[in-house]
Design an enzyme around this catalytic site. Structure first.
Site, mmCIF file in Angstrom:
data_model
loop_
_atom_site.group_PDB
_atom_site.id
_atom_site.type_symbol
_atom_site.label_atom_id
_atom_site.label_comp_id
_atom_site.label_asym_id
_atom_site.label_seq_id
_atom_site.Cartn_x
_atom_site.Cartn_y
_atom_site.Cartn_z
ATOM 1 N N CYS A 97 0.810 -1.219 0.000
ATOM 2 C CA CYS A 97 0.000 0.000 0.000
ATOM 3 C C CYS A 97 0.846 1.273 0.000
ATOM 4 O O CYS A 97 0.403 2.293 -0.516
ATOM 5 C CB CYS A 97 -0.979 -0.002 1.171
ATOM 6 S SG CYS A 97 -2.328 -1.157 0.902
ATOM 7 N N CYS A 147 -14.962 0.998 5.559
ATOM 8 C CA CYS A 147 -13.969 0.503 4.597
ATOM 9 C C CYS A 147 -13.849 1.460 3.419
ATOM 10 O O CYS A 147 -14.832 2.037 2.964
ATOM 11 C CB CYS A 147 -14.386 -0.864 4.060
ATOM 12 S SG CYS A 147 -14.788 -2.070 5.331
ATOM 13 N N HIS A 150 -8.789 4.534 -2.863
ATOM 14 C CA HIS A 150 -7.484 3.924 -2.589
ATOM 15 C C HIS A 150 -7.000 3.134 -3.797
ATOM 16 O O HIS A 150 -6.890 1.914 -3.748
ATOM 17 C CB HIS A 150 -7.605 3.034 -1.346
ATOM 18 C CG HIS A 150 -6.333 2.401 -0.886
ATOM 19 N ND1 HIS A 150 -5.076 2.885 -1.221
ATOM 20 C CD2 HIS A 150 -6.116 1.319 -0.096
ATOM 21 C CE1 HIS A 150 -4.154 2.112 -0.663
ATOM 22 N NE2 HIS A 150 -4.759 1.148 0.015
#
Lengths: 469, 392
Positions: free
Chosen positions: B89, B210, B336
Site C-alpha cells: 500500500c 472501509c 485507494h
C-alpha cells in the site's frame, strides 16, 4: 479365535450437524419421517471425523502417537478415490513416518475389515500397537428413502498384543455376491436398495440370522447390529432375542454411519464388563466378532457424550455441504495448488501442526518453514515441536465478505496457545459467541476442496462445546 | 546526513472513481498532464530525466508483470529511464521517496513520480477479494484486506473502550472532507447512523468503515531545490522521510493496538525532518479502514495511545480541529487506487502547503504536512514523507 489381541482404548467422533428427517421429508413433499442423522459441515468429512476419533482413542490409551506401528482405516468413501487418504490421516493423527497399516474401502463392510486387518497383524506379532479407525460420511441419492437416515461418524480402537481392558474373540463371516447399496465407478451418491422386500426377506435377514445365531453361542451380553432402514435392526434383534441392541442409540443419534456403524455401536457398549457381539454388513458381506471387556474400556464411557452433541442444520445447508447443491459461477482458486512444492515443504508443519522453538529465547515461531530466523531475537537455532492444541483467543474478526468457495460468516482468530505460541487460524463450530479470552482447541478440518483434492489443516473450535471430553 | 535538497514543483491527479472508460495508460497520461499543468512557470515534458512508477497490482487488470516501461510510452516519453516501485500500500509514497533520493543524490535534477492503479477492471470477487485464497493455503486462508485491520479494532475496543461510534466518526469526517474535494471518489456526506447501519463486512468493521475500490492516478514533479525557482515561486520541499518494516503475518504481532512499522517510520521521518508531531499542520494518513486512521494518529504521535477514537469523535482531526487529518477525504472517501494513493496524498499536502486547497484549506502555522501509508501482509510496511514550505 485371535490369540492375544487386546483392546487398550477406544474413541468416537460425530460431525457437528444434525439433519431432521422431517426437513428431508418436507423438501420432497413426503409426510413426517422420524429421527435425525448426523451430517458433516462443509469443513468436515470422513477424514476429519477419523482424525478426531483417533485422537480421542489415543488420548484415552495414554500412549504417545509415535509408538503406534500402523493405521488400519475403514471407510466406504475415502477422501481421495485414488490418492494419499491413508497417509494424510496418519500424518494428521501424528503417527510416525515409519508407520504402516492399510486402507479398507468399497463398502460399509470396510470397518470390520480394518479391524480384522489390524487384529491379524497384532495376532501375528508383526506389530505391537495398531490403530483402527472406522469412519464414514455418506452421500445418499437425493429423494431416496435412505436419504434421511444417511449419517456420519467415526470410531477408533487401539489394539495391542497384551495388557488391554478387553480382548477380541470369535469371528464369523458370510459372503454373497448380491447388489445391496452400491455406487458405480462414475457416481457420487450411493444408490439405495432396489427392492426393500427382496432385501429384507432374501438377503439381509437370512444371512444375519444365521450369522447372529452362530455368534450368539458365545454368551453375548450386548449387541451392535446393522439397521439399514430403521426397522430391520429391531427385527433382527427380535429374531436373535437380543433385546435392544447397544447400537440403537448410535443409529438414533447419528443415523446410518456406514462403515463406522458396527464398531461405533460396539465401542459404546464397552463401558462395562461383558461380551459385546458386533455385526458389520455391506457389499454382500456380513461379519460378526465378539469383544469381551474385563473392565470398562478407557474412552468408552465418553462415546455417549459424542452422541449427544450436534446442532440442527437445514436441508439446503446439508446439500451444499455434500456438494449436491452447488452455486453457479466461478470460484477463486487457491493461490498455491495442493500438488505444489509449498505443500511438500509444509506437509509436516501443516498436518502435524509443528512450531519452531527458538533455542536462544524460547519464542515459538510458526510455521517453521517461513522462519529461518526467530521473530523475537533473530537466532537461527530451533527445535521443532508439536504445538499445544489448546489456547485462548487474543483477538478475532468475523469475515462476512469473501468470494466463492468461501462461505460467510468466517471467524478468524489470533490465538495464544498454552505453550506460548501465537497462531492465527479459522474458527469452526462457533455459535456467534466468540470473545477475547474464549477457550479453544485445535482440530483437523477440511480447509478447501481444490483441483479435486481435499486440503486439510487445523482450525480452532470453541472448547466449551466439548467440555465433557 | 548530507543530501541535496529536493523541491516539489508540480503535482496533480485525475478524478478518482470507477473509471471503466479509461485504460491504465489513459489514467497515467491524465495524471502526468495534471502535474505538468500545475507547474506555475510552465513545464516541458521532455525535461523529465527519469520516472518512478508506483503500481501495486497489475493482476487486477490481467497484467502479471509490469516493468517500468508502460508509463513512459503512455505519457509520450518512451525511452526515459523508468523504474516500477512495488511496496504494498505504500508503493506510491515509496516511489516518491525513491524519486526524491534520485534527486537528493545528485544523479538527476528533474524526476517524475507517478502512481497508477487499475482496481475495477475485474469484479470485486475476482479482484481484491480473491486474496482470500492467496498466500499460505492454511494460515492466511480467508484473509481479505479487512482481516488485516479488523483484529486491531477488536483489540482497541477491548483495551481502550473505543466504540463503533468513534470508528464511524472517522468515516463521517473523511466523507465530509471528500464532499469538498472534486477529485474524491465519493462526493457526499454521511452520518454516524449511516455507518452503523451499513452491512457488516468483517466484524467489527462495516461497509462504511472501509475504503472503496477505486481507479486512479496521480503524479508529482521533483527537482533539485536550487533550481526550483525556474518552475515556481512557491516551491514545497521534501523535509524528510521514514520507512520501516515489521513481521509479515498477523500472528507475529506482539501488539494489536498499534502498528510497529508506522511507529518506527515516524521516528525516522521526524528525526530526518527535525520536526515533532506538534509541528505538523495537517496530515494525510492511511485510512483504508476507520480503525487504521485511529491507529495512525496514535502511532504518528498526534494523540496519546488509546485516545484516537475519542479524539476523532471530539473533532480534533476535523478541518478546523487541532490536527486536521485526511483533508482530501482520505482513502475512505477519496479512494485507494493503491499505487496512486501515496502520490495523491502528497498532492493534497502540496496543495495545503501552497494554500490551494479551497474549501478544505487548513490554517498553516508551521508550514509542515505529513503523508503516511501502511500496508502489505500484516501491515508490515510503512512509508512517511514530510513536506515543508520552510526553506532548507
Amino acid at each position: 479365535m485371535t490369540p492375544g489381541v487386546q483392546l487398550l482404548a477406544v474413541g468416537a467422533a460425530a460431525p457437528s450437524w444434525r439433519l431432521a428427517a422431517t426437513e428431508v421429508g418436507a423438501a420432497w413433499g413426503r409426510p413426517g419421517g422420524r429421527g435425525q442423522a448426523a451430517v458433516c459441515a462443509p469443513d468436515e468429512d470422513t477424514l476429519t471425523l477419523a482424525a478426531e476419533a483417533a485422537r480421542r482413542a489415543l488420548l484415552a490409551s495414554g500412549l504417545q502417537t509415535d509408538i503406534v506401528d500402523g493405521l488400519w482405516w475403514g471407510t466406504s468413501r475415502p477422501p481421495f478415490a485414488e490418492g494419499p487418504s491413508h497417509a494424510v490421516l496418519a500424518s494428521a493423527v501424528g503417527l510416525s513416518h515409519r508407520s504402516g497399516g492399510a486402507l479398507f474401502a468399497g463398502s460399509s463392510h470396510a470397518g470390520i475389515e480394518a479391524l480384522f486387518g489390524a487384529a491379524d497383524a497384532v495376532g501375528a506379532g508383526t506389530v505391537r500397537v495398531a490403530l483402527v479407525v472406522v469412519s464414514d460420511a455418506i452421500v445418499p441419492g437425493l429423494g431416496t428413502s435412505w436419504e434421511p437416515r444417511a449419517g456420519a461418524g467415526a470410531a477408533a480402537l487401539v489394539l495391542v498384543s497384551h495388557g488391554g481392558a478387553a480382548s477380541l474373540g470369535a469371528r464369523v463371516t458370510r459372503t454373497h455376491p448380491y447388489l445391496d447399496r452400491y455406487r458405480g465407478d462414475d457416481e457420487t451418491a450411493t444408490r439405495d436398495l432396489y427392492d426393500p422386500r427382496l432385501f429384507r426377506e432374501e438377503i439381509f435377514l437370512p444371512a444375519m440370522r444365521e450369522l447372529g445365531e452362530q455368534l450368539g453361542t458365545n454368551d453375548i451380553d450386548r449387541w451392535s447390529l446393522p439397521d439399514p432402514d430403521g426397522r430391520l435392526g429391531a427385527a433382527l434383534a427380535r429374531q436373535l432375542d437380543a433385546g435392544t441392541p447397544a447400537s440403537a442409540s448410535v443409529y438414533a443419534a447419528l443415523g446410518d454411519t456406514g462403515a463406522a456403524a458396527a464398531l461405533l455401536g460396539g465401542v459404546c457398549a464397552l463401558d462395562a464388563a461383558g461380551t459385546v457381539g458386533i455385526v458389520g454388513w455391506g457389499g454382500g458381506r456380513a461379519t460378526g466378532v465378539t469383544i469381551t471387556a474385563r473392565e470398562p474400556v478407557p474412552g468408552a464411557a465418553a462415546v455417549a457424550d459424542v452422541l449427544k452433541g450436534g446442532r440442527p442444520a437445514t436441508y439446503a445447508a446439508v446439500l451444499q455441504a455434500r456438494r449436491q447443491l452447488v452455486a453457479s459461477g466461478e470460484t477463486v482458486p487457491m493461490g498455491v495448488p495442493p500438488q505444489s512444492a509449498q505443500f511438500v515443504r509444509g506437509a509436516d508443519e501443516m498436518l502435524g501442526l509443528l512450531g519452531a522453538r527458538c533455542v536462544d529465547c524460547g519464542t515459538i515461531n510458526t510455521p517453521p518453514s517461513i522462519h529461518p530466523h526467530c521473530i523475537s531475537c533473530g537466532s537461527a537455532k530451533f527445535v521443532l515441536e508439536p504445538l499445544a492444541r489448546h489456547g485462548r483467543v487474543y483477538t478475532f474478526v468475523v469475515n462476512q465478505t469473501m468470494p466463492a468457495p468461501f462461505v460467510a460468516p468466517l471467524p478468524l482468530a489470533v490465538i495464544d496457545l498454552d505453550d506460548g505460541a501465537r497462531v492465527m487460524l479459522q474458527v469452526t463450530e462457533h455459535e456467534g459467541t466468540l470473545e477475547i479470552g474464549s477457550e479453544v482447541e485445535l482440530v483437523v478440518r477440511r480447509y478447501a476442496h481444490e483441483r479435486g483434492a481435499p486440503v486439510y489443516g487445523y482450525k480452532a473450535r470453541p472448547y466449551a462445546i466439548r467440555e465433557d471430553q | 546526513m548530507s543530501w541535496n535538497r529536493v523541491a516539489v514543483v508540480g503535482a496533480g491527479l485525475i478524478k478518482f472513481g470507477e473509471l471503466f472508460d479509461q485504460s491504465y495508460e489513459q489514467m497515467a497520461a491524465g495524471a502526468f498532464a495534471a502535474a505538468v499543468d500545475s507547474v506555475d512557470h510552465g513545464f516541458e515534458p521532455s525535461q523529465v530525466e527519469a520516472a518512478f512508477v508506483a503500481t501495486q497490482r497489475g493482476t487486477l487488470w490481467g497484467q502479471e508483470g509490469i516493468g517500468g516501461n508502460t508509463v513512459p510510452s503512455a505519457i509520450g516519453l518512451a525511452g526515459i529511464p523508468c523504474t516500477r516501485i512495488e511496496n504494498a500500500c505504500p508503493s506510491g509514497s515509496d516511489a516518491f521517496r525513491v524519486g526524491a533520493m534520485a534527486v537528493a543524490s545528485g544523479v538527476h535534477d528533474v524526476v517524475l513520480v507517478i502512481g497508477v492503479e487499475k482496481m475495477r477492471d475485474k469484479s470485486a470477487e475476482e479482484g481484491l477479494l480473491a486474496r482470500a485464497a492467496a498466500g499460505h493455503p492454511i494460515f492466511t486462508r480467508g484473509e481479505t484486506a479487512p482481516v488485516l485491520f479488523a483484529p486491531f479494532a477488536t483489540r482497541h475496543m477491548h483495551e481502550f473502550g473505543t466504540t463503533r461510534e468513534m470508528l464511524a466518526s472517522v468515516a463521517v469526517k473523511n466523507h465530509y472532507n471528500g464532499a469538498r474535494d472534486p477529485y474524491a471518489h465519493f462526493q457526499s456526506e454521511i452520518t454516524v447512523e449511516d455507518v452503523l447501519a451499513s452491512p457488516s463486512v468483517c466484524s467489527p468493521l462495516h461497509l462504511l468503515d472501509c475504503c472503496p475500490q477505486t481507479d486512479g492516478a496521480a503524479a508529482t514533479l521533483l527537482v533539485r531545490a536550487d533550481i526550483a525557482e525556474r518552475f515556481t515561486d512557491h516551491p514545497v520541499y521534501v523535509a524528510g522521510f521514514g520507512v520501516a518494516t515489521d513481521h509479515p503475518y498477523l500472528h507475529e504481532k506482539s501488539s494489536f493496538v498499534g502498528l510497529k512499522a508506522t511507529q518506527l517510520a515516524a521516528e525516522r521521518a521526524y528525526a530526518m525532518a527535525d520536526v515533532s508531531p506538534a509541528d505538523i499542520d495537517c496530515a494525510e494518513v492511511h485510512d483504508c479502514f476507520t480503525i487504521t486512521e485511529i491507529l495512525d494518529i496514535e502511532d504518528l504521535g498526534f494523540v496519546d495511545k488509546g485516545k484516537g477514537g475519542v479524539a476523532s469523535l471530539d473533532g480534533e482531526t476535523s478541518l478546523t480541529g487541532r490536527i486536521p487529518i485526511n483533508t482530501s477525504g482520505g482513502l475512505l472517501a477519496k479512494g485507494h487506487p493503491i499505487g496512486a494513493t501515496g502520490v495523491a496524498q502528497l498532492t493534497e499536502c502540496w496543495w495545503q502547503l501552497r494554500g490551494e486547497a479551497g474549501d478544505r484549506q487548513v490554517e498553516l502555522r508551521h508550514g509542515n504536512a505529513l503523508q503516511h501509508n501502511v500496508g502489505g501482509r500484516g501491515s508490515g510496511v510503512s512509508v512517511i514523507n514530510i513536506l515543508t514550505t520552510n526553506q532548507p
